[in-house]
Design an enzyme around this catalytic site. Structure first.
Site, PDB file in Angstrom:
ATOM      1  N   ALA A 129       0.836  -1.201   0.000  1.00 41.81           N
ATOM      2  CA  ALA A 129       0.000   0.000   0.000  1.00 41.81           C
ATOM      3  C   ALA A 129       0.868   1.245   0.000  1.00 41.81           C
ATOM      4  O   ALA A 129       1.480   1.587   1.018  1.00 41.81           O
ATOM      5  CB  ALA A 129      -0.914  -0.021   1.222  1.00 41.81           C
ATOM      6  N   GLY A 136      -0.230   9.455  -6.238  1.00 38.77           N
ATOM      7  CA  GLY A 136      -0.057   8.165  -6.900  1.00 38.77           C
ATOM      8  C   GLY A 136       1.334   8.182  -7.505  1.00 38.77           C
ATOM      9  O   GLY A 136       2.266   7.558  -6.991  1.00 38.77           O
ATOM     10  N   THR A 163      -3.775  -3.577  -4.542  1.00 45.44           N
ATOM     11  CA  THR A 163      -4.018  -4.879  -5.182  1.00 45.44           C
ATOM     12  C   THR A 163      -3.896  -6.006  -4.161  1.00 45.44           C
ATOM     13  O   THR A 163      -2.938  -6.047  -3.390  1.00 45.44           O
ATOM     14  CB  THR A 163      -2.984  -5.105  -6.309  1.00 45.44           C
ATOM     15  OG1 THR A 163      -3.189  -4.122  -7.305  1.00 45.44           O
ATOM     16  CG2 THR A 163      -3.117  -6.491  -6.936  1.00 45.44           C
ATOM     17  N   ARG A 254       8.817  -3.729 -11.895  1.00 42.93           N
ATOM     18  CA  ARG A 254       8.512  -3.245 -13.260  1.00 42.93           C
ATOM     19  C   ARG A 254       8.760  -4.306 -14.334  1.00 42.93           C
ATOM     20  O   ARG A 254       7.880  -4.525 -15.178  1.00 42.93           O
ATOM     21  CB  ARG A 254       9.273  -1.939 -13.535  1.00 42.93           C
ATOM     22  CG  ARG A 254       8.610  -0.805 -12.798  1.00 42.93           C
ATOM     23  CD  ARG A 254       9.245   0.556 -12.931  1.00 42.93           C
ATOM     24  NE  ARG A 254       8.424   1.504 -12.171  1.00 42.93           N
ATOM     25  CZ  ARG A 254       8.885   2.545 -11.508  1.00 42.93           C
ATOM     26  NH1 ARG A 254      10.165   2.822 -11.513  1.00 42.93           N
ATOM     27  NH2 ARG A 254       8.054   3.334 -10.841  1.00 42.93           N
ATOM     28  N   GLU A 377       2.539   0.450 -11.142  1.00 45.05           N
ATOM     29  CA  GLU A 377       4.011   0.325 -11.042  1.00 45.05           C
ATOM     30  C   GLU A 377       4.703   1.474 -11.786  1.00 45.05           C
ATOM     31  O   GLU A 377       5.749   1.297 -12.399  1.00 45.05           O
ATOM     32  CB  GLU A 377       4.529  -1.002 -11.635  1.00 45.05           C
ATOM     33  CG  GLU A 377       3.673  -2.208 -11.401  1.00 45.05           C
ATOM     34  CD  GLU A 377       3.833  -2.788 -10.024  1.00 45.05           C
ATOM     35  OE1 GLU A 377       4.714  -2.321  -9.284  1.00 45.05           O
ATOM     36  OE2 GLU A 377       3.043  -3.679  -9.669  1.00 45.05           O
TER      37      GLU A 377
HETATM   38  C1  LIG Z   1      -5.780  -1.914 -10.928  1.00 44.31           C
HETATM   39  C2  LIG Z   1      -4.829  -1.072 -10.131  1.00 44.31           C
HETATM   40  C3  LIG Z   1      -4.017  -1.674  -9.191  1.00 44.31           C
HETATM   41  C4  LIG Z   1      -3.147  -0.896  -8.394  1.00 44.31           C
HETATM   42  N1  LIG Z   1      -2.403  -1.514  -7.418  1.00 44.31           N
HETATM   43  C5  LIG Z   1      -1.718  -0.753  -6.536  1.00 44.31           C
HETATM   44  C6  LIG Z   1      -1.077  -1.359  -5.405  1.00 44.31           C
HETATM   45  O1  LIG Z   1      -1.085  -2.583  -5.225  1.00 44.31           O
HETATM   46  N2  LIG Z   1      -0.469  -0.538  -4.503  1.00 44.31           N
HETATM   47  C7  LIG Z   1      -0.425   0.819  -4.657  1.00 44.31           C
HETATM   48  O2  LIG Z   1       0.128   1.487  -3.794  1.00 44.31           O
HETATM   49  N3  LIG Z   1      -1.013   1.421  -5.737  1.00 44.31           N
HETATM   50  C8  LIG Z   1      -1.652   0.668  -6.668  1.00 44.31           C
HETATM   51  N4  LIG Z   1      -2.281   1.263  -7.741  1.00 44.31           N
HETATM   52  C9  LIG Z   1      -2.188   2.703  -7.918  1.00 44.31           C
HETATM   53  C10 LIG Z   1      -1.294   3.107  -9.077  1.00 44.31           C
HETATM   54  O3  LIG Z   1       0.043   2.742  -8.825  1.00 44.31           O
HETATM   55  C11 LIG Z   1      -1.468   4.616  -9.289  1.00 44.31           C
HETATM   56  O4  LIG Z   1      -2.797   4.812  -9.732  1.00 44.31           O
HETATM   57  C12 LIG Z   1      -0.494   5.154 -10.298  1.00 44.31           C
HETATM   58  O5  LIG Z   1       0.783   5.255  -9.709  1.00 44.31           O
HETATM   59  C13 LIG Z   1      -0.899   6.525 -10.838  1.00 44.31           C
HETATM   60  O6  LIG Z   1      -1.214   7.382  -9.799  1.00 44.31           O
HETATM   61  P1  LIG Z   1      -2.547   8.281  -9.840  1.00 44.31           P
HETATM   62  O7  LIG Z   1      -3.691   7.380 -10.152  1.00 44.31           O
HETATM   63  O8  LIG Z   1      -2.616   9.103  -8.602  1.00 44.31           O
HETATM   64  O9  LIG Z   1      -2.357   9.241 -11.084  1.00 44.31           O
HETATM   65  P2  LIG Z   1      -1.569  10.615 -11.119  1.00 44.31           P
HETATM   66  O10 LIG Z   1      -0.244  10.500 -10.470  1.00 44.31           O
HETATM   67  O11 LIG Z   1      -2.475  11.689 -10.616  1.00 44.31           O
HETATM   68  O12 LIG Z   1      -1.358  10.793 -12.667  1.00 44.31           O
HETATM   69  C14 LIG Z   1      -2.407  11.173 -13.574  1.00 44.31           C
HETATM   70  C15 LIG Z   1      -1.792  11.345 -14.961  1.00 44.31           C
HETATM   71  O13 LIG Z   1      -0.765  12.373 -14.927  1.00 44.31           O
HETATM   72  C16 LIG Z   1       0.479  11.844 -15.392  1.00 44.31           C
HETATM   73  N5  LIG Z   1       1.585  12.428 -14.611  1.00 44.31           N
HETATM   74  C17 LIG Z   1       1.685  12.500 -13.257  1.00 44.31           C
HETATM   75  N6  LIG Z   1       2.850  13.098 -12.911  1.00 44.31           N
HETATM   76  C18 LIG Z   1       3.494  13.389 -14.064  1.00 44.31           C
HETATM   77  C19 LIG Z   1       4.758  13.998 -14.386  1.00 44.31           C
HETATM   78  N7  LIG Z   1       5.587  14.411 -13.439  1.00 44.31           N
HETATM   79  N8  LIG Z   1       5.098  14.137 -15.688  1.00 44.31           N
HETATM   80  C20 LIG Z   1       4.254  13.713 -16.686  1.00 44.31           C
HETATM   81  N9  LIG Z   1       3.052  13.129 -16.432  1.00 44.31           N
HETATM   82  C21 LIG Z   1       2.683  12.958 -15.159  1.00 44.31           C
HETATM   83  C22 LIG Z   1       0.375  10.341 -15.146  1.00 44.31           C
HETATM   84  O14 LIG Z   1       1.254   9.631 -15.983  1.00 44.31           O
HETATM   85  C23 LIG Z   1      -1.089  10.059 -15.444  1.00 44.31           C
HETATM   86  O15 LIG Z   1      -1.269   9.936 -16.820  1.00 44.31           O
HETATM   87  C24 LIG Z   1      -3.099   0.511  -8.587  1.00 44.31           C
HETATM   88  C25 LIG Z   1      -3.918   1.115  -9.561  1.00 44.31           C
HETATM   89  C26 LIG Z   1      -4.762   0.346 -10.330  1.00 44.31           C
HETATM   90  C27 LIG Z   1      -5.636   1.030 -11.346  1.00 44.31           C
END
Ligand SMILES: Cc1cc2nc3c(=O)[nH]c(=O)nc-3n(C[C@H](O)[C@H](O)[C@H](O)COP(=O)(O)OP(=O)(O)OC[C@H]3O[C@@H](n4cnc5c(N)ncnc54)[C@H](O)[C@@H]3O)c2cc1C
Length: 400
Positions: A129, A136, A163, A254, A377
């Site tokens: 987590a 994210g 997850t 990754r 990831e």
């Molecule tokens: C099915 C699923 C399973 C998951 N499992 C886990 C888990 O087991 N543990 C866990 O901790 N998390 C988990 N996650 C969370 C996942 O790792 C995050 O959703 C992911 O890291 C993206 O974060 P966010 O959703 O907050 O998007 P954001 O960080 O808000 O990003 C939104 C958009 O902006 C872009 N962006 C953000 N920052 C930048 C930048 N600096 N430069 C350019 N573009 C940028 C991103 O690429 C994306 O397109 C899971 C998510 C899903 C959907």
């Protein structure tokens, strides 16, 4: 020396995994994808893997008969099981992402404690987590607090999209690795990983996400409310492994995610080629490109992209087994695999016309499932950012 040939062990276990896919996974993949069956678990498969399959697939048996290149074996198994179905892959009872975090940050004793759970009678899972509502991609902004109180750590916060949280914390005696801050003002320097065991009071799963794909996999909201854990559950011992530990976790997570995505992509290419064969269409490999049909060019492009992404994944995985730094290579393979699985599955649906869009075949499911490889990831953009930093020599402060 790096070799592009599979070892005998990898080949044998890859073929065994293929037979499991053909007999147990593919015939049932649609059932667990149906919206109304979301979060239902393929228990027959899970029990089979726990009782029989993992004894044959050494990469699923942590700590037992460790093969020479355990990670290379793991990515091959990931690819093959995901070729069968990525939802099933996400249900495999094995250490997975939480296990990666413990391997990368835990002490010898903590690793042994985790491994013990994987040798009991009941299927067990781990989870990790990190993500919160406001962070994210920018995981250094974590707000979940860890406060020391006597001989305990007390955790408070909310984690999203975890997850396998339900499988690890409710449906088994598993563990969750929670990333929390011991000092909000210190930024990333305050972040530490903590081991929270199933049945610890103060952990509640409040929601399971309904999703575009990966429907057999539970993705949960986890609330930590005065969750008290022993002091020695801080991973890495008292000094703890900080934020760098989270990042090291991704160096192996990754390529693991990339290999899984490439299993979905290969399923698509194999399926399309089978359909072409059934319709008497042959791909004329070796004929100059300008003489090929558009369809032939599409198929050859799909295969080329798949091969390129797989070679990057193999390189990143080989570095894991050699215990060599691979942050650049792991981001490269993950960014490439995320793009490739999306391109290939979309192209597959396109080539199949209306049938590609219908539920008659699994190809539309693979397109939905494959999207995740570019999200978790580290998104595609974040992995490209890491690649740019590594190549150009910028720090995370200098290139955001
Ligand atoms: C099915 C699923 C399973 C998951 N499992 C886990 C888990 O087991 N543990 C866990 O901790 N998390 C988990 N996650 C969370 C996942 O790792 C995050 O959703 C992911 O890291 C993206 O974060 P966010 O959703 O907050 O998007 P954001 O960080 O808000 O990003 C939104 C958009 O902006 C872009 N962006 C953000 N920052 C930048 C930048 N600096 N430069 C350019 N573009 C940028 C991103 O690429 C994306 O397109 C899971 C998510 C899903 C959907």
């Amino acid at each position: 020396m790096i070799s592009f040939e599979n070892s005998k062990l990898v080949e044998e276990q890859y073929r065994y995994a293929e037979s499991v896919c053909r007999e147990m996974i593919r015939p049932n993949a649609r059932h667990y994808d149906d919206y109304e069956n979301e979060h239902e678990l393929p228990w027959d498969f899970i029990r089979f893997i726990w009782d029989t399959g993992r004894k044959k697939m050494e990469s699923l048996m942590p700590g037992v008969d460790v093969p020479e290149e355990p990670f290379m074996l793991q990515v091959h198994i990931n690819e093959m099981i995901s070729w069968g179905d990525v939802g099933y892959f996400m249900c495999l009872p094995w250490p997975a992402l939480g296990g990666n975090a413990i391997q990368n940050t835990g002490t010898k004793e903590q690793k042994a404690r985790l491994m013990k759970r994987f040798h009991g009678d009941k299927p067990t899972w781990t989870c990790m987590a990190l993500t919160e509502s406001h962070c994210g991609s920018d995981s250094s902004a974590i707000r979940t607090r860890a406060v020391r109180d006597g001989d305990s750590w007390v955790l408070n916060g909310e984690k999203l999209f975890v997850t396998s949280a339900k499988k690890a914390m409710v449906q088994s005696e598993g563990v969750m690795v929670v990333w929390a801050t011991t000092d909000l003002a210190a930024g990333r320097a305050g972040i530490r990983p903590f081991l929270v065991e199933a049945n610890t009071p103060g952990v509640t799963i409040t929601k399971l996400e309904k999703k575009l794909g990966l429907r057999a996999s539970d993705t949960a909201v986890v609330i930590l409310e005065n969750c008290r854990i022993p002091l020695d559950n801080m991973l890495g011992g008292q000094a703890g492994k900080g934020f760098k530990g989270a990042m090291n976790t991704f160096d192996s997570a990754r390529p693991a995610a990339a290999s899984s995505g490439l299993g979905i992509a290969r399923a698509t290419v194999d399926f399309i080629k089978e359909q072409l064969t059934l319709n008497g269409i042959k791909i004329r490999y070796g004929v100059p490109r300008n003489l090929l049909s558009a369809l032939e060019r599409d198929i050859i492009d799909m295969e080329t992209q798949l091969r390129a992404a797989w070679l990057l994944t193999i390189k990143a995985s080989w570095l894991v087994d050699q215990n060599k730094p691979n942050t650049l290579e792991s981001s490269m393979c993950k960014a490439k695999a995320g793009e490739v699985v999306n391109r290939i599955t979309q192209k597959g649906v396109e080539l199949m016309g209306s049938l590609g869009y219908s539920h008659r075949f699994l190809i539309e499911k693979w397109m939905r499932d494959g999207k995740i490889i570019d999200v978790f990831e580290g998104t595609g953009q974040i992995n490209r950012l890491i690649i740019a930093r590594r190549i150009l020599g910028y720090s995370s402060k200098e290139l955001k």
